[in-house]
Write a protein that holds these residues in place. Structure first.
Motif, PDB file in Angstrom:
ATOM      1  N   SER A  57       0.815  -1.221   0.000  1.00 57.75           N
ATOM      2  CA  SER A  57       0.000   0.000   0.000  1.00 57.75           C
ATOM      3  C   SER A  57       0.845   1.267   0.000  1.00 57.75           C
ATOM      4  N   GLN A  58       2.086   1.142   0.439  1.00 58.97           N
ATOM      5  CA  GLN A  58       3.005   2.279   0.500  1.00 58.97           C
ATOM      6  C   GLN A  58       2.403   3.456   1.269  1.00 58.97           C
ATOM      7  N   ILE A  59       1.804   3.139   2.402  1.00 62.15           N
ATOM      8  CA  ILE A  59       1.247   4.199   3.235  1.00 62.15           C
ATOM      9  C   ILE A  59       2.385   4.906   3.973  1.00 62.15           C
ATOM     10  N   GLU A  60       2.049   5.987   4.623  1.00 63.03           N
ATOM     11  CA  GLU A  60       3.048   6.745   5.374  1.00 63.03           C
ATOM     12  C   GLU A  60       3.630   5.884   6.505  1.00 63.03           C
ATOM     13  N   HIS A  61       4.910   6.020   6.743  1.00 61.48           N
ATOM     14  CA  HIS A  61       5.617   5.295   7.805  1.00 61.48           C
ATOM     15  C   HIS A  61       5.645   3.780   7.564  1.00 61.48           C
ATOM     16  N   THR A  62       5.707   3.364   6.302  1.00 57.88           N
ATOM     17  CA  THR A  62       5.721   1.932   5.974  1.00 57.88           C
ATOM     18  C   THR A  62       6.870   1.214   6.682  1.00 57.88           C
ATOM     19  N   THR A  63       8.046   1.821   6.709  1.00 53.08           N
ATOM     20  CA  THR A  63       9.210   1.187   7.323  1.00 53.08           C
ATOM     21  C   THR A  63       9.001   0.961   8.818  1.00 53.08           C
ATOM     22  N   ALA A  64       8.413   1.940   9.495  1.00 50.72           N
ATOM     23  CA  ALA A  64       8.148   1.800  10.935  1.00 50.72           C
ATOM     24  C   ALA A  64       7.142   0.681  11.188  1.00 50.72           C
ATOM     25  N   TRP A  65       6.086   0.635  10.370  1.00 51.80           N
ATOM     26  CA  TRP A  65       5.106  -0.454  10.492  1.00 51.80           C
ATOM     27  C   TRP A  65       5.793  -1.804  10.305  1.00 51.80           C
ATOM     28  N   ASP A  66       6.652  -1.897   9.296  1.00 55.34           N
ATOM     29  CA  ASP A  66       7.307  -3.162   8.991  1.00 55.34           C
ATOM     30  C   ASP A  66       8.191  -3.624  10.147  1.00 55.34           C
ATOM     31  N   LYS A  67       8.890  -2.691  10.774  1.00 58.82           N
ATOM     32  CA  LYS A  67       9.747  -3.049  11.907  1.00 58.82           C
ATOM     33  C   LYS A  67       8.916  -3.578  13.074  1.00 58.82           C
ATOM     34  N   LYS A  68       7.794  -2.914  13.338  1.00 61.04           N
ATOM     35  CA  LYS A  68       6.941  -3.360  14.444  1.00 61.04           C
ATOM     36  C   LYS A  68       6.343  -4.729  14.164  1.00 61.04           C
ATOM     37  N   LEU A  69       5.881  -4.930  12.939  1.00 56.85           N
ATOM     38  CA  LEU A  69       5.272  -6.213  12.595  1.00 56.85           C
ATOM     39  C   LEU A  69       6.304  -7.332  12.550  1.00 56.85           C
ATOM     40  N   SER A  70       7.536  -6.991  12.206  1.00 57.19           N
ATOM     41  CA  SER A  70       8.612  -7.988  12.257  1.00 57.19           C
ATOM     42  C   SER A  70       8.856  -8.437  13.696  1.00 57.19           C
ATOM     43  N   LEU A  71       8.903  -7.477  14.619  1.00 56.56           N
ATOM     44  CA  LEU A  71       9.042  -7.819  16.038  1.00 56.56           C
ATOM     45  C   LEU A  71       7.926  -8.744  16.488  1.00 56.56           C
ATOM     46  N   ILE A  72       6.695  -8.393  16.121  1.00 59.35           N
ATOM     47  CA  ILE A  72       5.530  -9.178  16.527  1.00 59.35           C
ATOM     48  C   ILE A  72       5.615 -10.594  15.971  1.00 59.35           C
ATOM     49  N   GLN A  73       6.030 -10.727  14.700  1.00 59.63           N
ATOM     50  CA  GLN A  73       6.147 -12.066  14.131  1.00 59.63           C
ATOM     51  C   GLN A  73       7.204 -12.890  14.867  1.00 59.63           C
ATOM     52  N   HIS A  74       8.312 -12.257  15.250  1.00 62.82           N
ATOM     53  CA  HIS A  74       9.328 -12.978  16.008  1.00 62.82           C
ATOM     54  C   HIS A  74       8.803 -13.382  17.386  1.00 62.82           C
ATOM     55  N   TRP A  75       8.076 -12.486  18.042  1.00 60.23           N
ATOM     56  CA  TRP A  75       7.505 -12.829  19.352  1.00 60.23           C
ATOM     57  C   TRP A  75       6.514 -13.975  19.227  1.00 60.23           C
ATOM     58  N   LEU A  76       5.707 -13.970  18.187  1.00 61.11           N
ATOM     59  CA  LEU A  76       4.742 -15.056  17.995  1.00 61.11           C
ATOM     60  C   LEU A  76       5.458 -16.374  17.704  1.00 61.11           C
ATOM     61  N   PHE A  77       6.566 -16.305  16.999  1.00 61.27           N
ATOM     62  CA  PHE A  77       7.351 -17.518  16.761  1.00 61.27           C
ATOM     63  C   PHE A  77       7.928 -18.037  18.081  1.00 61.27           C
ATOM     64  N   ASP A  78       8.411 -17.101  18.927  1.00 60.50           N
ATOM     65  CA  ASP A  78       8.899 -17.481  20.259  1.00 60.50           C
ATOM     66  C   ASP A  78       7.771 -18.097  21.085  1.00 60.50           C
ATOM     67  N   LEU A  79       6.583 -17.509  20.989  1.00 61.64           N
ATOM     68  CA  LEU A  79       5.432 -18.050  21.706  1.00 61.64           C
ATOM     69  C   LEU A  79       5.137 -19.466  21.229  1.00 61.64           C
ATOM     70  N   GLY A  80       5.199 -19.689  19.916  1.00 65.24           N
ATOM     71  CA  GLY A  80       5.011 -21.035  19.389  1.00 65.24           C
ATOM     72  C   GLY A  80       6.029 -22.006  19.967  1.00 65.24           C
ATOM     73  N   GLY A  81       7.265 -21.532  20.142  1.00 63.59           N
ATOM     74  CA  GLY A  81       8.298 -22.367  20.754  1.00 63.59           C
ATOM     75  C   GLY A  81       7.950 -22.739  22.184  1.00 63.59           C
ATOM     76  N   GLU A  82       7.398 -21.781  22.930  1.00 61.83           N
ATOM     77  CA  GLU A  82       7.001 -22.060  24.313  1.00 61.83           C
ATOM     78  C   GLU A  82       5.871 -23.079  24.368  1.00 61.83           C
ATOM     79  N   VAL A  83       4.931 -22.970  23.432  1.00 60.45           N
ATOM     80  CA  VAL A  83       3.813 -23.913  23.406  1.00 60.45           C
ATOM     81  C   VAL A  83       4.301 -25.301  22.985  1.00 60.45           C
TER      82      VAL A  83
END
Length: 198
Positions: A57-83
């Motif tokens: 979509s190339q909305i404003e602050h795309t890079t910032a959104w991507d960094k936050k969503l990357s963190l979230i995906q890593h945390w969810l992967f870590d959560l999967g590891g805990e489960v």
């Protein structure tokens, strides 16, 4: 190394309806732990779709959104590891603190909600709502597992609870960044229906 572990994709060991946990234990594929793991995996996939759509979509602050969503995906992967590995802890409280801080930041720039909003709007907004709904399901699955198993750490449940709030705030922020107005629920929508006589 990971390449060695994934050198063969199919093993046939699950053909009898069981699957292996990270500690080597085999459980039924409909076990509560596997249900929770599947819901977390689906949530991570939804976040991945949201991330890709924001980039497209190339909305404003795309890079910032991507960094936050990357963190979230890593945390969810870590959560999967805990489960997947009982009594194994990867998540840290900083993930919950980060989401709370970001929720507060988004809330400051959004108008107060006076009505319910529908899970609708632009494509990025709608994907955020879909991820939020899947997040709530993953949270319910994890709660069910925790009530029977008692070895799910508090941070895991807090992460999903805050993440669903974060996704809701993100849906509002993304809608305003794309189409502007949010899609509001109308209380008396049936009053607007006109049915033509046959």
């Amino acid at each position: 190394p990971m390449g060695h572990r994934l050198s063969k994709i199919y093993t046939r060991t699950g053909d009898s309806g069981t699957t292996g946990l990270g500690d080597g234990t085999r459980v039924a594929k409909d076990d509560l732990r596997i249900t929770a793991l599947g819901d977390v995996d689906e949530l991570n996939s939804c976040v991945g779709v949201l991330r890709a759509q924001i980039q497209a979509s190339q909305i404003e602050h795309t890079t910032a959104w991507d960094k936050k969503l990357s963190l979230i995906q890593h945390w969810l992967f870590d959560l999967g590891g805990e489960v997947c590995i009982p009594n194994y802890h990867l998540l840290q409280a900083v993930c919950v603190e980060f989401l709370e801080h970001d929720i507060d930041g988004m809330n400051e720039s959004l108008p107060m909600l006076k009505d319910f909003i529908l899970p609708s709007g632009s494509l990025v907004c709608s994907y955020a709502h879909q991820a939020r709904a899947v997040c709530r399901r993953a949270e319910r699955s994890l709660m069910s597992l925790q009530s029977r198993d008692q070895n799910i750490q508090a941070t895991a449940l807090q992460l999903l609870n805050r993440l669903s709030d974060w996704l809701f705030m993100s849906s509002r922020t993304l809608q305003r960044a794309t189409d502007g107005c949010e899609v509001l629920w109308k209380k008396n929508i049936n009053d607007t229906i006109e049915i033509e006589p046959r």
